[in-house]
Design a protein around this motif. Structure first.
Motif, mmCIF file in Angstrom:
data_model
loop_
_atom_site.group_PDB
_atom_site.id
_atom_site.type_symbol
_atom_site.label_atom_id
_atom_site.label_comp_id
_atom_site.label_asym_id
_atom_site.label_seq_id
_atom_site.Cartn_x
_atom_site.Cartn_y
_atom_site.Cartn_z
ATOM 1 N N UNK A 270 46.160 38.839 48.635
ATOM 2 C CA UNK A 270 47.471 38.408 49.104
ATOM 3 C C UNK A 270 47.459 37.011 49.722
ATOM 4 N N UNK A 271 46.367 36.633 50.386
ATOM 5 C CA UNK A 271 46.410 35.428 51.212
ATOM 6 C C UNK A 271 45.597 34.253 50.687
ATOM 7 N N UNK A 272 44.624 34.490 49.808
ATOM 8 C CA UNK A 272 43.786 33.377 49.368
ATOM 9 C C UNK A 272 44.592 32.362 48.561
ATOM 10 N N UNK A 273 44.470 31.083 48.877
ATOM 11 C CA UNK A 273 45.196 30.059 48.120
ATOM 12 C C UNK A 273 44.638 29.853 46.721
ATOM 13 N N UNK A 286 40.148 37.807 43.173
ATOM 14 C CA UNK A 286 40.100 38.298 44.549
ATOM 15 C C UNK A 286 38.830 39.101 44.784
ATOM 16 N N UNK A 287 38.473 39.935 43.809
ATOM 17 C CA UNK A 287 37.270 40.761 43.949
ATOM 18 C C UNK A 287 36.012 39.902 44.019
ATOM 19 N N UNK A 288 35.914 38.908 43.151
ATOM 20 C CA UNK A 288 34.726 38.057 43.157
ATOM 21 C C UNK A 288 34.690 37.179 44.399
ATOM 22 N N UNK A 289 35.846 36.681 44.831
ATOM 23 C CA UNK A 289 35.873 35.842 46.037
ATOM 24 C C UNK A 289 35.496 36.651 47.274
#
Length: 333
Positions: A270-273, A286-289
């Motif tokens: 939801x929040x990562x740019x 998102x999962x890898x980050x």
């Protein structure tokens, strides 16, 4: 479940503000930058110009008040030539692959198809690796850039065969993904009970170090980008990706850790740019980050050399790849 960073901060005691995101590769703090040198020259520049030898292993025996040492049959210690430190115990059929030997093999495999960028070792030399940057980047959706690398890794502790694999790094967030494709294996390996002599062509052909891997990777990522994903589907994905396990066999602490991990993954989505929400591609990023940069960031040891080495080991060789394979499989179903 609300998907936002503020909730993640509450659950993690404020440990996950956006500022904690790392914008450098996971290997940056545990390797040596060796750009503009050959693979062979990288051995010396990265401090890998040492060899290993196999020496007998002994155990202490007490007999009638006399202490003596008896050799252990079928077991040998792997000892570094420079520090005289034993970094592994192996069987009698084990054949060591020396660092320089691995570098020369890698140089032959890639020929002129890449530039060595970084090299290093983990846990006192138990695992040694070289990362070669390939000439052409991959573009997803015409703008999201990935850099393909060839990773060569070798273990001196008996726990890792020599293997050469394809790894991609998403430039905007330095997430690492080694994706298995339908017609291209992501790695080639040889056990330490075998020989690497004469296997350059075999390794080259097995990996097909050409445009084919890039083409299939691009097609797979574009398919994920075209697949819509609702917030509800993302919650379901997080629960299947990070399963709770049998409630009768897990402790309260374990269940709480799983809940925290799921919430951190959802908050990243939801929040990562650097995550495009609303698609399976965003869910995978998102999962890898989360796995590469945020997992265990609330732990006191996070940021220590030991923690960084363990994190890189998991991403390159262990649980990290299993986690990402599961993410790809879930999103492909």
């Amino acid at each position: 479940m609300a998907l936002n960073f503020s909730n993640a901060n509450q659950r993690f005691g404020g440990k996950f503000p956006e500022s904690t995101y790392q914008r450098k590769p996971v290997w940056a703090d545990v390797s040596t930058d060796v750009k503009d040198v050959t693979v062979r020259e990288a051995v010396e520049k990265a401090g890998l110009d040492w060899s290993v030898a196999l020496e007998p292993v002994f155990h202490k025996v007490e007999e009638t008040g006399i202490t003596r040492f008896k050799e252990v049959d079928g077991r040998l210690a792997v000892v570094r030539s420079d520090t005289k430190t034993a970094i592994g115990v192996v069987g009698s059929r084990y054949t060591p692959f020396q660092n320089r030997q691995v570098a020369e093999f890698l140089e032959s495999v890639v020929d002129e198809g890449g530039i060595v960028e970084t090299a290093g070792s983990l846990h006192g030399g138990r695992k040694v690796w070289f990362l070669v940057k390939t000439p052409a980047d991959i573009l997803i959706g015409g703008q999201d850039r990935y850099t393909p690398y060839i990773l060569a890794a070798n273990g001196h502790d008996g726990g890792l065969a020599l293997h050469i694999s394809m790894v991609t790094v998403r430039v905007v967030c330095t997430n690492t993904l080694a994706m298995a494709l339908n017609s291209n294996p992501r790695e080639w390996s040889v056990k330490h009970t075998e020989s690497i002599n004469g296997r350059v062509t075999q390794a080259r052909e097995a990996l097909d170090l050409s445009f084919k891997y890039s083409e299939e990777f691009t097609a797979a990522m574009n398919a994920f980008a075209a697949h819509p994903m609702s917030d509800g589907a993302m919650v379901d994905f997080s629960e299947r990706l990070i399963p709770m396990g049998d409630p009768n066999k897990t402790s309260e602490e374990q269940r709480e850790n799983v809940a925290k991990a799921r919430l951190a993954l959802l908050a990243t989505y939801k929040a990562s740019p650097t995550v495009d929400r609303g698609t399976a591609y965003g869910a995978l990023n998102a999962a890898t980050e989360w796995y590469d940069h945020l997992r265990n960031a609330d732990k006191p040891a996070y940021g220590t050399k030991k923690s960084k080495e363990s994190r890189l080991e998991a991403i390159f060789f262990g649980a990290g790849q299993t986690f990402k394979d599961r993410a790809v499989a879930l999103l492909s179903a």
